[in-house]
Write a protein that holds these residues in place. Structure first.
Motif, PDB file in Angstrom:
ATOM      1  N   GLU A   1      51.207  43.685 186.061  1.00 44.93           N
ATOM      2  CA  GLU A   1      52.363  43.914 185.195  1.00 44.93           C
ATOM      3  C   GLU A   1      53.164  45.125 185.670  1.00 44.93           C
ATOM      4  O   GLU A   1      54.394  45.075 185.793  1.00 44.93           O
ATOM      5  N   LYS A   2      52.483  46.213 185.976  1.00 47.63           N
ATOM      6  CA  LYS A   2      53.149  47.432 186.454  1.00 47.63           C
ATOM      7  C   LYS A   2      53.805  47.193 187.821  1.00 47.63           C
ATOM      8  O   LYS A   2      54.928  47.624 188.065  1.00 47.63           O
TER       9      LYS A   2
ATOM     10  N   ASP B   1      57.043  45.256 187.417  1.00 45.55           N
ATOM     11  CA  ASP B   1      58.121  46.124 186.916  1.00 45.55           C
ATOM     12  C   ASP B   1      58.753  46.920 188.046  1.00 45.55           C
ATOM     13  O   ASP B   1      59.963  47.123 188.076  1.00 45.55           O
TER      14      ASP B   1
ATOM     15  N   ILE C   1      57.392  38.573 181.638  1.00 41.99           N
ATOM     16  CA  ILE C   1      58.092  39.335 182.675  1.00 41.99           C
ATOM     17  C   ILE C   1      58.669  38.389 183.719  1.00 41.99           C
ATOM     18  O   ILE C   1      59.836  38.468 184.075  1.00 41.99           O
TER      19      ILE C   1
END
Length: 100
Positions: free
Chosen positions: A33-34, A37, A65
Motif C-alpha cells: 500500500e505504501k 502511494d 488504491i
C-alpha cells in the motif's frame, strides 16, 4: 515512453531486471500500500506489475488504491510461486483504454 515497474518477490524481480525492467522487492505484502502511494506520484512509470503472491494477502486494502489510479496502469501477474490463471487480455486492454 514510460517505464514498466515490477513489485514482487526477489526471484521474479531478478528475472524482470535481466530483461531491463525496473523492479522493487516487496518482502512484506503489507508494505504494498505504501509503495503504491509512492509510485502513483512518479511521472516516469506507465505500467506497474504486481506479482499475485504479494497482492493476494492485501487485496482488500489495495484494490481501492488500484481502482483510483489512472496512471500508471496497475495489473497483477502470476509468479513462479502463485497459481496461474488465464489472463483476459481483452479486459486488460479495455481497462487500459478507460472502458473497464
Amino acid at each position: 515512453m514510460g517505464k514498466i515497474l515490477l513489485l514482487g518477490d526477489r526471484y521474479t524481480v531478478s528475472l524482470f531486471k535481466m530483461m531491463g525492467t525496473e523492479g522493487e522487492v516487496i518482502e512484506d505484502p503489507f508494505n504494498l500500500e505504501k509503495e503504491l502511494d509512492t509510485i502513483k506520484k512518479r511521472e516516469d512509470v506507465d505500467l506497474v506489475l504486481i506479482t499475485r503472491d504479494i497482492y493476494e494477502p492485501v487485496r482488500e486494502k489495495v484494490d481501492g488504491i488500484i481502482g483510483n489510479i489512472t496512471k500508471p496502469l496497475v495489473t497483477i501477474i502470476p509468479s513462479p510461486f502463485s497459481e496461474s490463471k488465464p489472463i483476459d487480455v481483452k479486459k486488460m486492454v479495455l481497462k487500459a483504454l478507460g472502458f473497464g
